[in-house]
Scaffold this active site. Structure first.
Site, mmCIF file in Angstrom:
data_model
loop_
_atom_site.group_PDB
_atom_site.id
_atom_site.type_symbol
_atom_site.label_atom_id
_atom_site.label_comp_id
_atom_site.label_asym_id
_atom_site.label_seq_id
_atom_site.Cartn_x
_atom_site.Cartn_y
_atom_site.Cartn_z
ATOM 1 N N ASP A 564 2.232 5.311 8.812
ATOM 2 C CA ASP A 564 1.297 4.861 7.763
ATOM 3 C C ASP A 564 1.784 4.318 6.837
ATOM 4 O OD1 ASP A 564 -0.560 4.274 5.949
ATOM 5 O OD2 ASP A 564 -1.740 5.824 6.079
ATOM 6 N N HIS A 569 1.257 4.954 -0.784
ATOM 7 C CA HIS A 569 1.557 6.354 -0.972
ATOM 8 C C HIS A 569 2.983 6.531 -1.491
ATOM 9 C CE1 HIS A 569 -1.563 7.002 1.180
ATOM 10 N NE2 HIS A 569 -1.723 5.860 1.885
ATOM 11 N N ILE A 584 -0.586 8.255 -4.324
ATOM 12 C CA ILE A 584 -1.205 9.564 -3.884
ATOM 13 C C ILE A 584 -0.890 10.179 -2.075
ATOM 14 C CG2 ILE A 584 -3.096 8.876 -4.739
ATOM 15 C CD1 ILE A 584 -4.382 8.010 -2.100
ATOM 16 N N GLY A 587 -3.905 11.108 2.806
ATOM 17 C CA GLY A 587 -5.110 12.323 3.743
ATOM 18 C C GLY A 587 -4.771 12.875 5.223
#
Ligand code: NAI
Length: 790
Positions: A564, A569, A584, A587
């Site tokens: 990903d 990120h 961040i 998830g």
């Protein structure tokens, strides 16, 4: 020499003087220092003021804040300066002191306002530089007060002329004062604001810039330029708590008295604009990047609107002006107009057109994320199969994933997930998501017919994963993805994508991705579906177990290597654009941490006991935060939720892991099915050793344990004992200890035996793994060469 901020603080006041307010609400050093040494005068500012009927709030104070207002010698700037000082700020009153056309200069204008502030007990210093000398003006603030918190770019002049009569000078001076001046002053303050992680900036635009105005081409161009400057500063400053907003005021002033009737000049008081500027500059105001029209006590916010527009191009055909003409009404029709908010949103929707044209050839880029227009497309999308693809991985990818979700060499129990030499090496069950995620990451969503995705509005809402077999340690899995259903959740649409992953013909795992399309709901679709794997609320009692794990600052950087690659990120600028302070965590990374916790606590890290997991992503996590998984056991279902320790925020909600009951026979991995070719070879080596055993034992003097894998999983263990007695070959681990353990697949073992694969090369390429006394394995070549001939 620094100016004394307290000079001008006079004793007690009469009516019309500034308030004495000894309460210093801001704890930064300047505030603290000043509050001890200065006495504040007081005026009739209420202790509590009414915001709305029934809602009381403390007055908005600026004690200790240092405010620079440019062009504060009169008009609006003067009103701002007085209002800030009245509420406790230290004010730099800048004004060049020329006329409204920018001719001449003088100190009187600024001095008068400073005097007025001081007379009322406030703190102010004057500066007479042109805004083009931004550094000097900011230096005045630093010298006098030691910091700069707020910049109000207000100075301005007019050189109105109809367009054909604008001279170069008229054009340039307007740009120099308004646009370049605001740039110079703001740039000089910027780094100080960044360092102190605080700043509030106002740009002063104009309705002339927003709407255009006869005779003001120079002025309107510069004024709208300020909006562009502000929009970008709002984005760049966000992470440093620097907010930048733009106002377009209307007020009676020296500047407007030539164009407004006298009574209007009188009625439209600058005092009806100043409160907005103060609010936007207050530390409690979160507005950033806004544009406001303000005057006469009214305030309104502006934003851009874009029509749904039209695609005027068809696949493999040239785009023509006639096609533009034909679609002109549609292009200009503001019905259901879209409010684009970011450049990413704008660009993404335009780039989408490329695939739209390729696949069908004609809907608006806005329609893609617009609920009403998406209705019919959604219906057609259900059942659509995405192109099938293969996910190939080796131990490297499995280990990288395990490290990405926090498996660590610190915990010996984790070694089986991060060391390929472990005899029980296993893929973490949630690696199954990585196998399937290509369907989402690889742009598959864009391929769904009748449905264009605006990627700026896509959220990963929930995830379900079910394992039918433990994941092979290496493998190539064929994945089939299908749009299982589309739900209408009002605020958005949910697309359910089912992905089945096969090893050969055998189903290994099933994923359901729930993708939330913000703003695409309300199309009259169903709210739920029989196909959805529902999230389940956690029990209403204290958890049975809680495990915590600190994520590292590099967690997202590590996790993204599993596929990903979203810059959200890792790239701060990108994260800021998306509205986050910093990058961040994925998830699915938090998901992996939590699943590890459940597996560790309730299944002793036995991957064959992992059946399924469902999780809902509730809030973002920042790398470096500590995750806390709260778990409840109810039969074979482990409910869990994950929180950020410290904030208590639930980041994964209504989640569960289903375990295979201990009594149930674990499903066989594909590798355990069928006869291994290596069995014959080991048996043959055993037979031959019977004749030459003592001789070989003498030469080799070592015990070798073999782990033969197939389909990536351990399929058999064999031991060749060339140390004890006259040697022995038997199935199973070494009785006693092995000197060397060799791990390789059944196929590679055969290739080595048949001379097709050089064992040393196999070792260095990672196909053959060895631990223990690796040098001894060289002697194996001899055994294999001489005794394993079939
Ligand atoms: P104003 O003429 O009363 O105040 C402008 C002040 O800026 C003057 O005191 C002037 O000496 C000062 N100034 C001019 N050039 C300067 C320079 N190079 N360096 C430092 N100071 C300089 O005008 P007003 O109405 O108070 O305008 C304030 C701002 O609001 C201006 O930017 C203006 O363009 C803007 N504005 C005002 C509107 C209104 O209705 N009053 C409408 C739209 C925008």
């Amino acid at each position: 020499m620094p100016l004394d901020p307290c000079a001008g603080a006079v004793g007690n006041d009469g009516a019309g003087r500034f308030p004495r307010n000894r309460r210093v609400t801001h704890a930064h050093p300047v505030a603290a220092r000043r509050s001890r040494s200065c006495s504040w005068n007081s005026l009739a500012l209420p202790r509590r003021v009414s915001l709305r009927a029934g809602v009381m709030a403390l007055p908005l104070r600026f004690d200790g804040r240092v405010v620079l207002v440019t062009g504060a010698g009169g008009g609006l700037g003067r009103a701002y300066a007085l209002a800030f000082a009245e509420r406790g700020a230290f004010v730099v009153v800048n004004d060049l002191g020329g006329d409204f056309k920018g001719v001449g200069r003088g100190s009187v204008a600024a001095d008068k306002v400073v005097e007025e502030i001081r007379r009322r007990g406030g703190k102010a210093v004057a500066n007479y530089d042109s805004v083009e000398a931004g550094e000097k003006i900011v230096k005045t603030a630093l010298d006098a007060f030691g910091r700069i918190d707020i910049v109000v770019n207000n100075a301005g002049i007019l050189r109105d002329r109809s367009f054909s009569r604008i001279s170069d000078e008229d054009w340039d001076i307007i740009h120099r004062v308004h646009l370049r001046g605001s740039f110079q002053v703001t740039r000089a303050a910027w780094d100080h604001m960044k360092k102190q992680n605080y700043g509030r900036i106002i740009m002063t635009s104009s309705a002339s810039g927003i709407y255009g105005n006869f005779g003001q081409a120079n002025y309107s161009a510069a004024k709208l330029g300020l909006l562009g400057l502000s929009n970008t500063l709002a984005i760049e400053g966000r992470k440093s708590n620097i907010h930048c907003n733009t106002i377009a005021p209307t007020a009676g002033s020296r500047m407007t008295q030539s164009v407004m009737p006298e009574d209007l000049v009188e009625a439209l008081k600058p005092d009806y604009v100043a409160p907005l500027v103060l609010w936007l500059c207050h530390e409690s105001c979160e507005e950033n990047g806004g544009l406001f029209e303000v005057g006469a006590g009214w305030i309104g916010k502006l934003r851009w609107e874009r029509t749904l527009g039209a695609i005027v191009r068809k696949k493999n055909q040239p785009m023509t002006p006639e096609a533009v003409q034909a679609h002109w009404k549609e292009i200009c029709n503001f019905d259901n107009a879209h409010k684009v908010q970011t450049v990413q949103e704008s660009t993404a929707s335009i780039v989408e057109v490329l695939s739209k044209v390729d696949s069908e050839g004609g809907v608006s880029p806005n329609r893609t994320s617009h609920a009403a227009s998406a209705t019919s497309g959604f219906a057609g999308a259900v059942g659509h199969k995405l192109p099938s693809f293969s996910s190939e991985y080796t131990e490297l990818e499995a280990i990288m994933y395990a490290l990405g979700v926090g498996a660590s060499a610190k915990d010996p129990k984790d070694l089986k997930f991060i060391y390929e030499g472990s005899s029980d090496f296993s893929c973490l069950p949630t690696f199954g998501v990585i196998i399937a995620q290509k369907s989402i990451m690889g742009g598959g969503l864009a391929e769904i017919p009748g449905l264009s995705i605006n990627y700026a509005k896509v959220l990963h809402g929930e995830q379900y994963l079910e394992l039918h077999k433990p994941l092979p340690r290496t493998g190539k899995l064929r994945c089939e993805a299908v749009v299982a259903d589309i739900l209408d959740k009002g605020s958005g649409a949910v697309i359910l994508i089912d992905v089945h992953s096969y090893f050969g013909k055998e189903l290994i795992c099933y994923n359901q991705f729930s993708i939330f399309l913000v703003g695409s709901g309300g199309f009259g679709g169903k709210r739920t579906s029989g196909k959805i794997k529902e999230a389940v609320a956690v029990p209403n009692r204290p958890p049975d177990a809680v495990l915590t794990d600190a994520t590292s600052l590099n967690q997202a950087a590590l996790y993204r290597l599993s596929g990903d690659w979203n810059p959200l990120h890792i790239d701060s600028n990108f994260a800021n654009l998306a509205g986050f302070d910093k990058p961040i965590l994925h998830g699915l990374c938090t998901f992996g941490f939590s699943a590890r916790h459940v597996l560790q606590h309730f299944a002793n890290n036995d991957v064959s006991r992992f059946k399924a997991i469902k999780a809902r992503f509730a809030k973002p996590v920042y790398p470096g935060q500590t995750l806390q998984t709260e778990m409840w056991k109810e039969g074979n279902r482990i409910h869990f939720q994950t929180k950020v320790q410290g904030t208590g925020d639930i980041v994964i909600a209504n989640a569960y892991v289903d375990l295979v009951p201990t009594a149930a026979v674990p499903a066989k991995t594909p590798s355990e099915v069928g006869e291994l070719q290596s069995t014959l070879v080991f048996e043959e080596i055993g037979r031959r050793l019977k004749d030459v055993g003592p001789e070989v034992v003498k030469k080799v003097n070592a015990v070798f344990e073999w782990h033969i894998t197939r389909g990536g999983s351990l399929a058999a263990k064999w031991t060749i004992d060339l140390k004890n007695g006259s040697g022995k070959v038997y199935q199973g681990p070494a009785k006693g200890s092995a000197d060397t353990t060799i791990i390789l697949s059944d196929g590679d073992f055969m290739d080595v035996v048949l001379g097709k694969l050089d064992p040393q090369k196999a070792f260095f390429s990672g196909r053959l793994k060895a631990r223990g006394n690796i040098m001894l394995s060289q002697k194996l070549q001899m055994i294999l060469k001489d005794y394993a001939k079939l």
